[in-house]
Design an enzyme around this catalytic site. Sequence first.
Site: not given
Ligand code: ARG
Length: 474
Positions: A171, A292, A298, A305, A332
């Site tokens: 503490h 400082s 200082k 920090e 994706y």
């Molecule tokens: N620049 C894109 C990324 O960083 C690469 C992959 C892009 N793929 C796509 N189908 N647009 O993710």
Amino acid sequence: MAADLPPQASGVTGGSAGGWSDRFEQGLHPAIERFNASIGFDIALLEEDLDGSVAHARMLGACGVIEPAEAERLVEGLEAIRAEAAQGRFNPGLADEDVHFAVERRLIELLGPLGKKLHTGRSRNDQVGTDVRLWLRRRIDAIDEALVRFERALLAQAEQHADTLIPGYTHLQRAQPLCLAHHLLAYVEMAERDRSRLADVRRRVDICPLGAAALAGTPVPIDRRHTAAALGFEAIYANSLDAVSDRDFAVEFMAAASLILVHLSRLSEEVILWASEEFAFVSLTDRCATGSSLMPQKKNPDVPELVRGKSGRVFGHLMGLLTMIKGLPLAYNKDFQEDKEALFDGVRTCLDCLEAMAILFEDGLGFRRERLEAAVEADFSNATDVADYLVARRVPFREAYQLVGGLVKGCLREGVLLRDLPLERWQALHPAFEADIFEAIAPRRVVEARRSEGGTGFDQVRQQLARARQRLDA
Ligand code: ARG
């Protein structure tokens, strides 16, 4: 960042300036071109992109998808780009969109139509996943080295202070005196956990998505194990959808990095307190302190920090990644492009902070032995030991605890320390007290007595020191 890049003449393959398939009739709006591009930051993946493409080209040759001689020319072209980059002569622009397109465009410039064969049987989706994993795997190794240096710096200080005492706190109130080496070794333990966490994350970074193509795999007769082995991956993704959609490893890395920063930040906070006039347990050398602009007296602990302050970035990246991923359907999505700046900055911050803290302990501070010794003399942090003294003489702990509490209250009222009380006072409190009580509550004795395994007793600490030294020098 991308906004500062010059526009560049047409990318032959992709990018905004007319490189998409013939489906497209118009170029991108200039603001959207900037918005969409990642080249401003993913150029950092150039080495890994080239490595991945070299492995891919060789695999295409080995599998008979292209002629072996074509594969070799592709590799030569890719190596030529690497050499150009080393000489500062490879400077993609916005129109290249990203590092993958930039390399492919340049390859086609260098090799002509043959360059157009490189992207056979892969997609940027599995390509970027491969690049990021290769990039991160190397950085994890660099962070591990930085952790070792930091541990060495702590251990060297600890070895010098195997006999130095420091008040221990709970503490932030004086609790019990400690061996200073014991205190420093606690951070060595944290750093060791950080290393083992990183090693664990690394196992899941070390899985190759290449060959998953866009999301479904490819009819091209590729050999995923060939590229994975060439790139030194431990395994390949079992499912092509998972391969291009997985960013768990980025989250895991950032979580591990966050804990590293938590540890560094806590140590920073201690150093900042210790360097204050109120504590005065350490003095900062000129190597790591700043003055400082206004107050000539200082000397400021800017290094700890800044480390404490920078920790927030890494926690922010962790939250950012989790949030970026959580709503994404398979497979994706462009959102993934956002993983890069988080990873780049997270890695940079982690490496910078580890290096700064290592230097701080190597070169930036000295513990003030006299101040530390004086501090442990002048408090009641030996009160538990008075109770333990009675416990050793068969007094129940809770009863002893109550008695000593009353004694401390009396001392505080009179403005004296326990060691100042005459023997009669002790014996009036409980007949079990004898003249050896004075020795029993001397800070050095108090520390020495804590011989339980992992405790602060000097013998225990010496064992810890030896183990840590062995581990680091192994
Ligand atoms: N620049 C894109 C990324 O960083 C690469 C992959 C892009 N793929 C796509 N189908 N647009 O993710």
